[in-house]
Design a protein around this motif. Structure first.
Motif, PDB file in Angstrom:
ATOM      1  N   VAL A   1      -1.437   5.519 -15.894  1.00  0.00           N
ATOM      2  CA  VAL A   1      -1.930   6.608 -15.056  1.00  0.00           C
ATOM      3  C   VAL A   1      -0.789   6.936 -14.100  1.00  0.00           C
ATOM      4  O   VAL A   1      -0.450   6.134 -13.223  1.00  0.00           O
ATOM      5  CB  VAL A   1      -3.206   6.203 -14.303  1.00  0.00           C
ATOM      6  CG1 VAL A   1      -3.679   7.346 -13.409  1.00  0.00           C
ATOM      7  CG2 VAL A   1      -4.300   5.819 -15.290  1.00  0.00           C
ATOM      8  N   TYR A   2      -0.193   8.089 -14.278  1.00  0.00           N
ATOM      9  CA  TYR A   2       1.119   8.381 -13.688  1.00  0.00           C
ATOM     10  C   TYR A   2       1.056   9.467 -12.630  1.00  0.00           C
ATOM     11  O   TYR A   2       0.336  10.460 -12.762  1.00  0.00           O
ATOM     12  CB  TYR A   2       2.072   8.828 -14.805  1.00  0.00           C
ATOM     13  CG  TYR A   2       3.367   9.418 -14.324  1.00  0.00           C
ATOM     14  CD1 TYR A   2       4.409   8.592 -13.920  1.00  0.00           C
ATOM     15  CD2 TYR A   2       3.540  10.797 -14.262  1.00  0.00           C
ATOM     16  CE1 TYR A   2       5.604   9.133 -13.463  1.00  0.00           C
ATOM     17  CE2 TYR A   2       4.732  11.343 -13.803  1.00  0.00           C
ATOM     18  CZ  TYR A   2       5.762  10.507 -13.406  1.00  0.00           C
ATOM     19  OH  TYR A   2       6.935  11.046 -12.949  1.00  0.00           O
ATOM     20  N   SER A   3       1.850   9.268 -11.572  1.00  0.00           N
ATOM     21  CA  SER A   3       2.102  10.299 -10.578  1.00  0.00           C
ATOM     22  C   SER A   3       3.604  10.428 -10.390  1.00  0.00           C
ATOM     23  O   SER A   3       4.306   9.409 -10.324  1.00  0.00           O
ATOM     24  CB  SER A   3       1.446   9.941  -9.237  1.00  0.00           C
ATOM     25  OG  SER A   3       1.980  10.748  -8.198  1.00  0.00           O
ATOM     26  N   PRO A   4       4.131  11.648 -10.276  1.00  0.00           N
ATOM     27  CA  PRO A   4       5.569  11.816 -10.060  1.00  0.00           C
ATOM     28  C   PRO A   4       6.072  11.153  -8.782  1.00  0.00           C
ATOM     29  O   PRO A   4       7.265  10.895  -8.660  1.00  0.00           O
ATOM     30  CB  PRO A   4       5.737  13.337  -9.994  1.00  0.00           C
ATOM     31  CG  PRO A   4       4.578  13.878 -10.752  1.00  0.00           C
ATOM     32  CD  PRO A   4       3.450  12.932 -10.465  1.00  0.00           C
ATOM     33  N   GLN A   5       5.178  10.912  -7.832  1.00  0.00           N
ATOM     34  CA  GLN A   5       5.592  10.278  -6.587  1.00  0.00           C
ATOM     35  C   GLN A   5       5.397   8.767  -6.615  1.00  0.00           C
ATOM     36  O   GLN A   5       5.619   8.090  -5.621  1.00  0.00           O
ATOM     37  CB  GLN A   5       4.811  10.876  -5.411  1.00  0.00           C
ATOM     38  CG  GLN A   5       3.310  10.691  -5.521  1.00  0.00           C
ATOM     39  CD  GLN A   5       2.548  11.493  -4.484  1.00  0.00           C
ATOM     40  OE1 GLN A   5       3.140  12.194  -3.664  1.00  0.00           O
ATOM     41  NE2 GLN A   5       1.235  11.392  -4.494  1.00  0.00           N
ATOM     42  N   GLY A   6       5.010   8.231  -7.778  1.00  0.00           N
ATOM     43  CA  GLY A   6       4.783   6.796  -7.909  1.00  0.00           C
ATOM     44  C   GLY A   6       6.043   6.028  -8.257  1.00  0.00           C
ATOM     45  O   GLY A   6       7.126   6.603  -8.442  1.00  0.00           O
ATOM     46  N   PRO A   7       5.932   4.699  -8.407  1.00  0.00           N
ATOM     47  CA  PRO A   7       7.105   3.853  -8.605  1.00  0.00           C
ATOM     48  C   PRO A   7       7.629   3.809 -10.033  1.00  0.00           C
ATOM     49  O   PRO A   7       8.730   3.323 -10.258  1.00  0.00           O
ATOM     50  CB  PRO A   7       6.599   2.468  -8.180  1.00  0.00           C
ATOM     51  CG  PRO A   7       5.134   2.504  -8.495  1.00  0.00           C
ATOM     52  CD  PRO A   7       4.692   3.913  -8.219  1.00  0.00           C
TER      53      PRO A   7
ATOM     54  N   ALA B   1      -0.556   6.216 -24.189  1.00  0.00           N
ATOM     55  CA  ALA B   1      -0.437   7.532 -23.561  1.00  0.00           C
ATOM     56  C   ALA B   1      -0.056   7.360 -22.100  1.00  0.00           C
ATOM     57  O   ALA B   1      -0.355   6.329 -21.479  1.00  0.00           O
ATOM     58  CB  ALA B   1      -1.734   8.320 -23.670  1.00  0.00           C
ATOM     59  N   VAL B   2       0.596   8.393 -21.567  1.00  0.00           N
ATOM     60  CA  VAL B   2       0.841   8.511 -20.130  1.00  0.00           C
ATOM     61  C   VAL B   2      -0.045   9.647 -19.634  1.00  0.00           C
ATOM     62  O   VAL B   2       0.041  10.777 -20.129  1.00  0.00           O
ATOM     63  CB  VAL B   2       2.325   8.803 -19.840  1.00  0.00           C
ATOM     64  CG1 VAL B   2       2.541   9.092 -18.359  1.00  0.00           C
ATOM     65  CG2 VAL B   2       3.191   7.625 -20.284  1.00  0.00           C
ATOM     66  N   LEU B   3      -0.907   9.329 -18.675  1.00  0.00           N
ATOM     67  CA  LEU B   3      -1.934  10.258 -18.217  1.00  0.00           C
ATOM     68  C   LEU B   3      -1.566  10.735 -16.811  1.00  0.00           C
ATOM     69  O   LEU B   3      -1.661   9.977 -15.847  1.00  0.00           O
ATOM     70  CB  LEU B   3      -3.309   9.577 -18.233  1.00  0.00           C
ATOM     71  CG  LEU B   3      -3.666   8.892 -19.566  1.00  0.00           C
ATOM     72  CD1 LEU B   3      -4.982   8.133 -19.440  1.00  0.00           C
ATOM     73  CD2 LEU B   3      -3.728   9.912 -20.697  1.00  0.00           C
ATOM     74  N   ASN B   4      -1.136  11.979 -16.722  1.00  0.00           N
ATOM     75  CA  ASN B   4      -0.626  12.520 -15.467  1.00  0.00           C
ATOM     76  C   ASN B   4      -1.762  12.827 -14.504  1.00  0.00           C
ATOM     77  O   ASN B   4      -2.779  13.417 -14.887  1.00  0.00           O
ATOM     78  CB  ASN B   4       0.172  13.800 -15.744  1.00  0.00           C
ATOM     79  CG  ASN B   4       1.141  14.148 -14.646  1.00  0.00           C
ATOM     80  OD1 ASN B   4       1.754  13.267 -14.057  1.00  0.00           O
ATOM     81  ND2 ASN B   4       1.300  15.427 -14.367  1.00  0.00           N
ATOM     82  N   LEU B   5      -1.583  12.476 -13.242  1.00  0.00           N
ATOM     83  CA  LEU B   5      -2.584  12.775 -12.224  1.00  0.00           C
ATOM     84  C   LEU B   5      -2.425  14.173 -11.645  1.00  0.00           C
ATOM     85  O   LEU B   5      -3.300  14.632 -10.923  1.00  0.00           O
ATOM     86  CB  LEU B   5      -2.503  11.753 -11.086  1.00  0.00           C
ATOM     87  CG  LEU B   5      -3.138  10.387 -11.352  1.00  0.00           C
ATOM     88  CD1 LEU B   5      -2.797   9.417 -10.222  1.00  0.00           C
ATOM     89  CD2 LEU B   5      -4.647  10.503 -11.501  1.00  0.00           C
TER      90      LEU B   5
END
Length: 313
Positions: free
Chosen positions: A48-54, A66-70
């Motif tokens: 579960v991915y955010s561009p502002q995450g690590p 899968a990569v699931l964008n928030l």
């Protein structure tokens, strides 16, 4: 039991812990949700991915399905060379409703001349200035007819506005005049008394609103941009505002965010700046979308909102 990595900023976990846990459980999938560093990356089933995450390097996530964008936008990750897993963007009901309400509110603000009404504090009764036209006589143009653009166009049409929509590829939406391609863009802009853009950030949309295209709009047209800041050539828009070609712009997104204090948009009398608030992912509804995609992945069903890498969204 599958492992789901929550790769957003740590402080956002408090908003997502309960709704995401409950949403996944409601699908019947048994899952352990972990934070970065709590599990071997090769053992992660979904990110579960955010561009502002690590997490920005996906190389180690060899088992991820899968990569699931928030976020609704995927421009910060779609070109990542380490991302080989399927990527899904976020389209959730809360985000959609937020966008519809933002767009509808600002279109009505322009249509009804609310700014001028609020500024009228000199005691002069100006009834002779006339009344705004009915919505059916106001031409609104929507750039972008994806899920968010379509929802906004339909909401405006439901209020009676004459809505024209433009997209790169042909769309057919009842009640909306749908145009596409370069010729369609020129025609759409020529109709745009109020222009709303909800286009994605792609090489094709960068600086789409420039000196040439802004000049194709009716003089004094209004602009609402809750889509992507890269759509607008900022210098061209400022020049168009200064000469009255564009009457006013409401901007929610920018090339650099937060918008620097010295940026001319802040002080321009014909610009309204809002701080990227048009469409935020809501933890409750976003969690439902994430959980459904995890269920689909485990059931071998197609993912929702799968990104087309060749198109960038």
């Amino acid at each position: 039991m599958i492992r789901v990595l929550f790769a957003d900023k740590p402080e956002n976990w408090g908003r997502y812990e309960t709704p995401l846990t409950e949403a996944i459980a409601a699908t019947g999938v048994e899952a352990q949700i972990v934070q970065p560093g709590e599990s071997d990356p090769a053992q992660i089933d979904y990110v579960v991915y955010s561009p502002q995450g690590p997490v920005q390097d996906f190389t180690a996530y060899t088992g991820a399905k899968a990569v699931l964008n928030l976020w609704a936008g995927v421009e910060r990750v779609v070109g990542n060379d380490t991302l080989t897993q399927p990527l899904c963007r976020m389209v959730d009901a809360g985000l959609e409703r937020g966008m519809v309400e933002y767009v509808t509110g600002h279109v009505l603000r322009y249509h009804l001349g609310i700014d001028a009404t609020l500024a009228q504090q000199d005691g002069v009764w100006r009834h002779d200035d006339g009344v705004p036209p009915l919505a059916r006589d106001r031409s609104v143009v929507m750039l972008g007819l994806g899920a968010l653009g379509k929802a906004c166009a339909e909401a405006l049409a439901g209020l009676g506005f004459a809505v024209t929509g433009w997209s790169r590829t042909r769309k057919d939406i009842p009640g909306i005049t749908c145009l596409s391609g370069d010729d369609g863009l020129a025609e759409a802009l020529s109709r745009a008394e109020i222009l709303v853009s909800i286009l994605p950030d792609t090489p094709e949309t960068t600086n789409l609103l420039n000196a040439d295209t802004l000049a194709q709009m009716p003089k004094g047209a209004r602009l609402v941009n809750p889509g992507r800041g890269t759509l607008i050539d900022d210098d061209a828009l400022l020049a168009a505002l200064d000469r009255g070609q564009i009457g006013h712009a409401t901007l929610d997104v920018f090339r650099v965010e937060p918008l620097p204090p010295e940026h001319p948009y802040w002080a321009h009398p014909q610009v309204t700046v809002t701080p990227h608030i048009a469409a935020e992912s809501r933890a409750e509804t976003a969690s439902e979308v994430i959980a459904e995609n995890i269920r689909r992945g485990e059931a071998g069903e197609p993912f929702l909102y799968l990104v087309d890498r060749s198109r960038g969204y």
